[in-house]
Write a protein that holds these residues in place. Structure first.
Motif, mmCIF file in Angstrom:
data_model
loop_
_atom_site.group_PDB
_atom_site.id
_atom_site.type_symbol
_atom_site.label_atom_id
_atom_site.label_comp_id
_atom_site.label_asym_id
_atom_site.label_seq_id
_atom_site.Cartn_x
_atom_site.Cartn_y
_atom_site.Cartn_z
ATOM 1 N N ARG A 4 40.887 -11.936 39.838
ATOM 2 C CA ARG A 4 42.389 -11.660 39.503
ATOM 3 C C ARG A 4 42.298 -12.003 38.360
ATOM 4 N NH1 ARG A 4 46.276 -12.677 43.930
ATOM 5 N NH2 ARG A 4 47.624 -11.759 42.569
ATOM 6 N N VAL A 5 42.330 -11.103 37.405
ATOM 7 C CA VAL A 5 42.531 -11.678 36.034
ATOM 8 C C VAL A 5 44.071 -11.393 35.716
ATOM 9 C CG1 VAL A 5 42.488 -11.464 33.403
ATOM 10 C CG2 VAL A 5 40.559 -11.143 35.249
ATOM 11 N N LEU A 6 45.274 -12.582 35.486
ATOM 12 C CA LEU A 6 46.480 -12.198 35.038
ATOM 13 C C LEU A 6 46.531 -12.359 34.118
ATOM 14 C CD1 LEU A 6 49.421 -12.418 35.514
ATOM 15 C CD2 LEU A 6 49.004 -14.999 35.146
ATOM 16 N N ALA A 7 46.947 -11.199 32.968
ATOM 17 C CA ALA A 7 47.599 -11.010 31.586
ATOM 18 C C ALA A 7 48.444 -11.576 31.215
ATOM 19 C CB ALA A 7 46.802 -9.813 31.414
ATOM 20 N N LEU A 8 48.540 -12.770 30.051
ATOM 21 C CA LEU A 8 50.161 -13.010 29.416
ATOM 22 C C LEU A 8 50.234 -11.937 28.186
ATOM 23 C CD1 LEU A 8 50.313 -16.753 30.667
ATOM 24 C CD2 LEU A 8 51.101 -14.812 31.775
ATOM 25 N N VAL A 9 51.166 -11.140 28.006
ATOM 26 C CA VAL A 9 51.558 -10.221 26.525
ATOM 27 C C VAL A 9 52.758 -11.463 25.421
ATOM 28 C CG1 VAL A 9 52.252 -8.132 25.492
ATOM 29 C CG2 VAL A 9 50.846 -8.266 27.863
ATOM 30 N N GLY A 10 52.030 -11.763 24.583
ATOM 31 C CA GLY A 10 53.087 -12.436 23.485
ATOM 32 C C GLY A 10 53.978 -11.864 22.615
ATOM 33 N N SER A 11 54.612 -10.253 23.162
ATOM 34 C CA SER A 11 55.507 -9.874 22.807
ATOM 35 C C SER A 11 56.172 -9.595 23.670
ATOM 36 C CB SER A 11 54.521 -8.358 22.181
ATOM 37 O OG SER A 11 55.569 -8.485 21.452
ATOM 38 N N LEU A 12 57.443 -9.181 23.692
ATOM 39 C CA LEU A 12 58.432 -8.755 24.580
ATOM 40 C C LEU A 12 58.704 -7.440 24.233
ATOM 41 C CD1 LEU A 12 60.490 -11.712 24.822
ATOM 42 C CD2 LEU A 12 58.957 -10.795 26.312
ATOM 43 N N ARG A 13 58.946 -6.748 22.980
ATOM 44 C CA ARG A 13 59.167 -5.329 22.861
ATOM 45 C C ARG A 13 57.978 -4.417 23.509
ATOM 46 N NH1 ARG A 13 56.929 -1.801 19.112
ATOM 47 N NH2 ARG A 13 55.148 -3.378 19.294
ATOM 48 N N ALA A 14 58.806 -3.486 24.317
ATOM 49 C CA ALA A 14 58.338 -2.277 25.064
ATOM 50 C C ALA A 14 57.698 -1.631 25.055
ATOM 51 C CB ALA A 14 59.632 -1.455 25.656
ATOM 52 N N LEU A 64 55.886 -17.928 37.617
ATOM 53 C CA LEU A 64 54.990 -17.895 37.015
ATOM 54 C C LEU A 64 53.740 -18.627 37.492
ATOM 55 C CD1 LEU A 64 53.631 -17.060 34.007
ATOM 56 C CD2 LEU A 64 54.529 -19.015 33.174
ATOM 57 N N ARG A 65 54.243 -19.695 37.672
ATOM 58 C CA ARG A 65 52.943 -20.735 38.298
ATOM 59 C C ARG A 65 51.901 -20.274 39.320
ATOM 60 N NH1 ARG A 65 56.202 -26.930 37.339
ATOM 61 N NH2 ARG A 65 56.193 -26.833 35.179
ATOM 62 N N ARG A 66 52.919 -19.658 40.128
ATOM 63 C CA ARG A 66 52.491 -19.512 41.316
ATOM 64 C C ARG A 66 51.811 -17.785 41.228
ATOM 65 N NH1 ARG A 66 57.870 -19.691 43.767
ATOM 66 N NH2 ARG A 66 57.337 -17.080 43.233
ATOM 67 N N THR A 67 51.893 -17.284 39.933
ATOM 68 C CA THR A 67 51.538 -15.605 39.649
ATOM 69 C C THR A 67 49.692 -16.381 39.155
ATOM 70 O OG1 THR A 67 53.168 -14.395 39.750
ATOM 71 C CG2 THR A 67 50.812 -14.058 39.003
ATOM 72 N N ALA A 68 49.881 -17.408 38.754
ATOM 73 C CA ALA A 68 48.548 -17.866 37.593
ATOM 74 C C ALA A 68 47.844 -18.568 38.791
ATOM 75 C CB ALA A 68 48.840 -18.634 36.465
ATOM 76 N N ILE A 105 47.100 -23.577 35.008
ATOM 77 C CA ILE A 105 46.364 -22.907 34.002
ATOM 78 C C ILE A 105 45.014 -23.758 34.318
ATOM 79 C CG2 ILE A 105 46.567 -24.425 31.710
ATOM 80 C CD1 ILE A 105 46.954 -21.340 30.527
ATOM 81 N N GLY A 106 44.814 -24.803 34.700
ATOM 82 C CA GLY A 106 43.876 -26.008 34.640
ATOM 83 C C GLY A 106 42.478 -25.710 35.239
ATOM 84 N N GLY A 107 41.484 -25.515 34.741
ATOM 85 C CA GLY A 107 40.112 -25.148 35.036
ATOM 86 C C GLY A 107 39.595 -23.561 35.112
ATOM 87 N N LYS A 108 40.211 -23.635 35.000
ATOM 88 C CA LYS A 108 40.904 -21.628 34.849
ATOM 89 C C LYS A 108 40.268 -20.996 33.227
ATOM 90 C CE LYS A 108 44.355 -21.163 37.841
ATOM 91 N NZ LYS A 108 44.123 -20.769 38.946
ATOM 92 N N PRO A 109 38.882 -20.017 33.498
ATOM 93 C CA PRO A 109 38.968 -18.958 31.886
ATOM 94 C C PRO A 109 39.844 -18.227 31.599
ATOM 95 C CG PRO A 109 37.368 -18.469 34.119
ATOM 96 C CD PRO A 109 38.253 -19.174 34.934
ATOM 97 N N VAL A 110 39.948 -19.055 30.120
ATOM 98 C CA VAL A 110 41.367 -17.765 29.803
ATOM 99 C C VAL A 110 40.284 -17.862 28.447
ATOM 100 C CG1 VAL A 110 43.099 -18.158 28.736
ATOM 101 C CG2 VAL A 110 42.672 -19.661 30.596
ATOM 102 N N ALA A 111 40.867 -15.942 28.125
ATOM 103 C CA ALA A 111 40.270 -15.318 26.738
ATOM 104 C C ALA A 111 41.819 -14.771 25.870
ATOM 105 C CB ALA A 111 39.079 -14.330 27.093
ATOM 106 N N VAL A 112 41.022 -15.178 25.487
ATOM 107 C CA VAL A 112 42.783 -14.829 23.911
ATOM 108 C C VAL A 112 42.009 -14.162 23.224
ATOM 109 C CG1 VAL A 112 43.898 -15.490 21.763
ATOM 110 C CG2 VAL A 112 43.105 -17.491 23.962
ATOM 111 N N ILE A 113 43.390 -12.446 23.267
ATOM 112 C CA ILE A 113 43.007 -10.998 22.284
ATOM 113 C C ILE A 113 44.042 -10.832 21.288
ATOM 114 C CG2 ILE A 113 40.161 -10.601 23.193
ATOM 115 C CD1 ILE A 113 42.110 -8.042 24.747
ATOM 116 N N GLY A 114 43.845 -9.392 20.801
ATOM 117 C CA GLY A 114 45.064 -9.531 20.365
ATOM 118 C C GLY A 114 45.381 -8.401 19.022
#
Length: 186
Positions: A4-14, A64-68, A105-114
């Protein structure tokens, strides 16, 4: 067991190109991998330690914390605002970093793209996001990068999902992120 990968998007624009990339990641995820595009970062109040108590914790932060916490990994997708990370994404990282040393977020693999309008595709913002995630306790996957330049022109008439090169790169990114968890998922 699926990843399960959670994607967080840094833009609020639709119509955000980064949001489109996040949905593309969900579409092209390999079998056994689910990418959930998180909705609701705009509802988070700015991080305030006075609110970060059992009695006052805002529901948006708790959700947010629960989902992450339920995710195996995170995929952050960021544009670049004035040469750095958007406030909404930094704020999410701040909420996820607490309680200090034991954040979701502790110990979880995180990739950053965009993608971003500029010629470097948001690399400064991506580097800043990686730095913040690392300090917050996440395991930044430094070798998984994708910074797509010229978003306004490149995606003016084409959705990222219809750009074969981009679809392949996003697919590879998600597959590589999932593979980091393969020993745990087995």
């Amino acid at each position: 067991m699926s990843v399960r990968v959670l994607a967080l998007v840094g833009s609020l624009r639709a119509g955000s190109h980064n949001r489109q990339l996040a949905h593309l990641a969900a579409q092209v995820a390999p079998e056994g991998t689910e990418v959930e595009v998180y909705e609701g970062l705009g509802e988070l109040p700015f991080y305030n330690e006075d609110l970060d108590t059992a009695d006052l914790l805002p529901e948006a932060a708790a959700r947010l914390r629960r989902t992450a916490a339920e995710a195996d990994a995170l995929l952050l997708l960021s544009p670049e605002y004035n040469g750095t990370i958007p406030a909404v994404l930094k704020n999410a990282i701040d909420w996820l970093s607490r309680p200090f040393g034991a954040g979701a977020i502790g110990g979880k693999p995180v990739a950053v793209i965009g993608t971003a309008h500029g010629q470097y595709g948001g690399t400064w913002a991506h580097d800043e996001a990686r730095k913040a995630v690392k300090i917050a306790g996440g395991t930044v996957l430094e070798d998984i990068t994708l910074s797509i330049p010229g978003s306004v022109v490149r995606f003016a008439d084409t959705h990222p999902a219809d750009d074969a090169e981009i679809a392949a790169q996003v697919s590879d990114t998600v597959a590589r992120l999932a593979r980091t968890l393969a020993p745990q998922a087995a």
